[in-house]
Write a protein that holds these residues in place. Sequence first.
Motif: not given
Length: 339
Positions: A54-60
Amino acid sequence: MKVAIRPRTSPHNRYVELFAAAFEKAGWEVGSLDWRVAPVLAGRLMILHWPDEFYASPDARSRLLSWARIALMAASRRLFGVRWIWVVHNLVPHDQHTAVPGLWRAFTTELDGLVFLSSRSRATLVSERPDLSALPHLVTRHGDYRAGALTPPSPWQRPKGTTRLQFIGQVRPYKNLETLVEAARLLDAAIELGVAGFATTDFAAELRRKSAGVPALHLDLRSASLDEIELERIVDGTDAVILPYRQILNSGAALLALSRNRPVIAPALGGLVELRDAVGAQWVYLYEGELTRSVLEDAAAWVRAAERPPVCHLEPFDWAVVGPEIIRFAESLMANQAS
């Protein structure tokens, strides 16, 4: 009572198994939180240890999945009264530099409670997110690793010759091992430094290159995590554990070292100050600023000279103390649900 925990087990950190065992000992039905819709909606209490997605997602696609999970959290809370707790090991994922602020804020909005492993943890979070200050919370301690140990910890003994300092854990950039390598470059033969643990291929190659020509440093970098028996053996075979973190909030590695009766050398950051105050300055050496050769030499002298008993007393970190505190907090949230 039912609780689902993510993760329920981990090959990298026995803490989560000890955490789950506290609920089992209290008579709860403990399962794994795997984000399937029906089990979540039929659940009672959900606990997240490292909600990094929920902090950083690598892609869409990953971001879309994370938003779907937040929608599931919201539906479970509003329609079925499910309660959600975040165990705040760290404020943001380690080695993460790119955040999705809206996603993280949406996640924290759907929380019902927070468990902090030190007072410093809560103070740091509230200073950055004052909107979370009113959320029900528990400030407890990081439980020790004596429960479930696979081998008996060996008692502390004063070094008779070379002082051996050992880093343990996953070998990752945020742990500042490059600085440890530089600090070790001109050490004399009276101090030996070891680094053991899992490292990615690229980072392992980088560390090996940087440590070339540093005779005091011995690298044992693996392509898989150390198993528990080998990790206990490595800790028992050293005089002190060194954790040269660049940033840290709470440290399971420090508790593991103390659980094996080995003193800890670390920076004066996060909850480590509270750890030193709880167990005594003879067991935890904290340095200010950068790790340097002189800091290593002073720390090694402290390892040899400080008066400490054979066994580190960790009563405040015993799961017999920590576990019931967590259970009472969980029960209070469930009681609020019922009312």
